[in-house]
Design a protein around this motif. Structure first.
Motif, mmCIF file in Angstrom:
data_model
loop_
_atom_site.group_PDB
_atom_site.id
_atom_site.type_symbol
_atom_site.label_atom_id
_atom_site.label_comp_id
_atom_site.label_asym_id
_atom_site.label_seq_id
_atom_site.Cartn_x
_atom_site.Cartn_y
_atom_site.Cartn_z
ATOM 1 N N ALA A 128 5.955 8.943 -7.922
ATOM 2 C CA ALA A 128 7.093 8.676 -9.021
ATOM 3 C C ALA A 128 6.367 8.868 -10.331
ATOM 4 O O ALA A 128 7.097 9.407 -11.408
ATOM 5 N N ALA A 129 5.124 8.699 -10.554
ATOM 6 C CA ALA A 129 4.604 8.673 -12.098
ATOM 7 C C ALA A 129 4.261 10.112 -12.302
ATOM 8 O O ALA A 129 4.442 10.730 -13.289
ATOM 9 N N PHE A 130 4.054 10.921 -11.183
ATOM 10 C CA PHE A 130 3.656 12.415 -11.411
ATOM 11 C C PHE A 130 4.989 13.116 -11.635
ATOM 12 O O PHE A 130 5.178 14.172 -12.620
ATOM 13 N N LEU A 131 6.357 12.760 -11.123
ATOM 14 C CA LEU A 131 7.485 13.152 -11.404
ATOM 15 C C LEU A 131 8.185 12.923 -12.683
ATOM 16 O O LEU A 131 8.931 13.512 -13.299
ATOM 17 N N TRP A 132 8.189 11.465 -12.885
ATOM 18 C CA TRP A 132 8.935 11.050 -14.200
ATOM 19 C C TRP A 132 8.149 10.617 -15.245
ATOM 20 O O TRP A 132 8.689 10.440 -16.414
ATOM 21 N N ALA A 135 -1.273 -4.461 -12.467
ATOM 22 C CA ALA A 135 -2.222 -4.000 -13.612
ATOM 23 C C ALA A 135 -2.233 -2.494 -13.814
ATOM 24 O O ALA A 135 -2.202 -2.192 -14.954
ATOM 25 N N ALA A 136 -2.142 -1.687 -12.769
ATOM 26 C CA ALA A 136 -2.043 -0.150 -13.011
ATOM 27 C C ALA A 136 -0.548 0.252 -13.558
ATOM 28 O O ALA A 136 -0.735 0.838 -14.777
ATOM 29 N N TRP A 137 0.683 -0.468 -13.191
ATOM 30 C CA TRP A 137 1.797 -0.007 -13.796
ATOM 31 C C TRP A 137 1.915 -0.664 -15.158
ATOM 32 O O TRP A 137 2.482 -0.089 -15.957
ATOM 33 N N SER A 138 1.239 -1.687 -15.706
ATOM 34 C CA SER A 138 1.176 -2.228 -16.942
ATOM 35 C C SER A 138 0.632 -1.072 -17.946
ATOM 36 O O SER A 138 0.944 -1.040 -18.990
ATOM 37 N N ASN A 139 -0.413 -0.309 -17.529
ATOM 38 C CA ASN A 139 -1.086 0.846 -18.263
ATOM 39 C C ASN A 139 0.176 1.865 -18.498
ATOM 40 O O ASN A 139 0.373 2.277 -19.782
ATOM 41 N N VAL A 140 0.739 2.223 -17.320
ATOM 42 C CA VAL A 140 1.856 3.260 -17.522
ATOM 43 C C VAL A 140 2.716 2.822 -18.444
ATOM 44 O O VAL A 140 3.398 3.669 -19.250
ATOM 45 N N LEU A 141 3.373 1.636 -18.239
ATOM 46 C CA LEU A 141 4.427 1.271 -19.125
ATOM 47 C C LEU A 141 4.173 0.674 -20.289
ATOM 48 O O LEU A 141 4.996 0.093 -21.269
ATOM 49 N N ASP A 142 2.722 0.502 -20.626
ATOM 50 C CA ASP A 142 2.309 0.013 -22.030
ATOM 51 C C ASP A 142 2.554 -1.472 -22.233
ATOM 52 O O ASP A 142 2.763 -1.647 -23.402
ATOM 53 N N LEU A 143 2.290 -2.058 -21.223
ATOM 54 C CA LEU A 143 2.946 -3.601 -21.587
ATOM 55 C C LEU A 143 1.693 -4.246 -22.055
ATOM 56 O O LEU A 143 1.798 -5.449 -22.692
ATOM 57 N N ARG A 146 0.862 -1.150 0.083
ATOM 58 C CA ARG A 146 -0.178 -0.172 0.239
ATOM 59 C C ARG A 146 0.847 1.268 0.002
ATOM 60 O O ARG A 146 0.479 2.161 -0.711
ATOM 61 N N VAL A 147 1.972 1.304 0.821
ATOM 62 C CA VAL A 147 2.961 2.521 0.758
ATOM 63 C C VAL A 147 3.512 2.565 -0.527
ATOM 64 O O VAL A 147 3.731 3.577 -1.234
ATOM 65 N N LEU A 148 3.972 1.439 -1.172
ATOM 66 C CA LEU A 148 4.380 1.438 -2.672
ATOM 67 C C LEU A 148 3.578 1.811 -3.584
ATOM 68 O O LEU A 148 3.908 2.803 -4.484
ATOM 69 N N GLY A 149 2.019 1.667 -3.493
ATOM 70 C CA GLY A 149 1.159 2.077 -4.280
ATOM 71 C C GLY A 149 1.117 3.965 -4.235
ATOM 72 O O GLY A 149 1.096 4.559 -5.235
ATOM 73 N N LEU A 150 1.435 4.385 -3.059
ATOM 74 C CA LEU A 150 1.114 5.750 -2.831
ATOM 75 C C LEU A 150 2.512 6.173 -3.495
ATOM 76 O O LEU A 150 2.536 7.283 -3.970
ATOM 77 N N LEU A 151 3.592 5.774 -3.267
ATOM 78 C CA LEU A 151 5.104 6.226 -3.666
ATOM 79 C C LEU A 151 5.003 6.202 -5.249
ATOM 80 O O LEU A 151 5.485 7.007 -5.910
ATOM 81 N N SER A 152 4.377 5.036 -5.723
ATOM 82 C CA SER A 152 4.143 4.894 -7.374
ATOM 83 C C SER A 152 3.328 6.307 -7.863
ATOM 84 O O SER A 152 3.574 6.796 -8.843
ATOM 85 N N VAL A 153 2.356 6.663 -7.223
ATOM 86 C CA VAL A 153 1.786 7.745 -7.907
ATOM 87 C C VAL A 153 2.755 9.157 -7.841
ATOM 88 O O VAL A 153 2.614 9.704 -8.922
ATOM 89 N N THR A 163 3.636 11.067 -16.692
ATOM 90 C CA THR A 163 2.638 12.275 -16.871
ATOM 91 C C THR A 163 1.577 12.183 -16.103
ATOM 92 O O THR A 163 1.214 11.475 -15.118
ATOM 93 N N PRO A 164 0.904 13.611 -15.664
ATOM 94 C CA PRO A 164 -0.199 13.583 -14.798
ATOM 95 C C PRO A 164 -1.310 12.379 -15.178
ATOM 96 O O PRO A 164 -1.915 11.968 -13.806
ATOM 97 N N THR A 165 -1.426 11.954 -16.317
ATOM 98 C CA THR A 165 -2.492 10.917 -16.914
ATOM 99 C C THR A 165 -2.102 9.672 -16.074
ATOM 100 O O THR A 165 -2.810 8.899 -15.501
ATOM 101 N N ASP A 166 -0.602 9.350 -16.381
ATOM 102 C CA ASP A 166 -0.209 8.159 -15.541
ATOM 103 C C ASP A 166 -0.253 8.130 -14.175
ATOM 104 O O ASP A 166 -0.646 7.194 -13.493
ATOM 105 N N ALA A 167 -0.060 9.293 -13.637
ATOM 106 C CA ALA A 167 -0.207 9.528 -11.990
ATOM 107 C C ALA A 167 -1.677 9.260 -11.745
ATOM 108 O O ALA A 167 -2.053 8.609 -10.594
ATOM 109 N N GLY A 168 -2.625 9.734 -12.315
ATOM 110 C CA GLY A 168 -3.945 9.812 -12.303
ATOM 111 C C GLY A 168 -4.558 8.009 -12.272
ATOM 112 O O GLY A 168 -5.367 7.528 -11.433
ATOM 113 N N ILE A 169 -3.899 7.260 -13.400
ATOM 114 C CA ILE A 169 -4.102 5.824 -13.517
ATOM 115 C C ILE A 169 -3.895 5.095 -12.187
ATOM 116 O O ILE A 169 -4.417 4.271 -11.562
#
Length: 200
Positions: A30-34, A73-81, A21-28, A36-42
């Motif tokens: 990280a996505a916002f910083l590196w 599943a969420a990161w798979s969207n961000v990384l286009d897997l 759960r903490v990793l999920g929060l950090l993922s948001v 796009t905001p859309t990826d962070a939203g996902i």
């Protein structure tokens, strides 16, 4: 549910589940910083989902599996897997739908929509039904996204039916496994106490 949610972790599996759960929060972040905001939203959409197993008192192992599945599943969207790996979409739909349907089944138990003392074999019918409903809802969301937000989202008839079929199969497997494997933390604690009393 409140007591379950606020209860401090006591086992390594419970610590691992909270760590996800903490990793999920950090993922948001990280996505916002590196990315796009859309990826962070996902990724942000996954955060409330990660809290559900803790609130309903899911077995720690299931909590970990669910957390990893939702995060992947969420990161798979961000990384286009889903597009870059041919079989990835099928694998994620199979595992994710089964695991999410299991958690949804436990939610229905907690709210007494499904009797807690019902025949455990009922999960073979209920979990696949829930999984198919979740699959249908997800495909509707994909259709709405393609129609109103992003035309480049890949949605075809074959893809939709295939995803629902694979999700239903994953849910059926999950429903069968529930017959043998406890999914509630309280059931696991009760089994441990029974074993300890037998030994003494």
């Amino acid at each position: 549910m409140r007591s379950e949610f606020l209860r401090p972790p006591r086992s390594s599996a419970e610590w691992a589940a909270d760590g996800i759960r903490v990793l999920g929060l950090l993922s948001v972040a990280a996505a916002f910083l590196w990315w796009t905001p859309t990826d962070a939203g996902i990724l942000a959409l996954a955060l409330p989902a990660l809290l559900v197993p803790r609130a309903i008192g899911a077995r720690p192992g299931l909590d970990v599996l669910y957390g990893v599945t939702v995060t992947v599943a969420a990161w798979s969207n961000v990384l286009d897997l889903y597009r870059s790996i041919a079989w990835w979409d099928i694998a994620v739909h199979f595992v994710a739908t089964g695991v999410i349907a299991t958690i949804a089944f436990l939610v229905l138990r907690r709210f007494e929509v499904v009797p807690a003392r019902a025949d455990r074999r009922s999960s073979v019918v209920l979990v696949p039904t829930i999984g198919l409903a979740i699959s249908a809802l997800w495909e509707m969301v994909e259709w709405a996204g393609k129609t109103f937000l992003a035309p480049d989202i890949f949605v075809t008839y074959q893809d939709t039916i295939g995803d629902m079929a694979v999700g239903g199969l994953g849910s059926l497997v999950a429903g069968i496994l529930i017959i043998r494997i406890p999914i509630e933390r309280t059931a696991l604690v009760a089994a441990d106490r029974k074993e300890q009393s037998w030994r003494t």
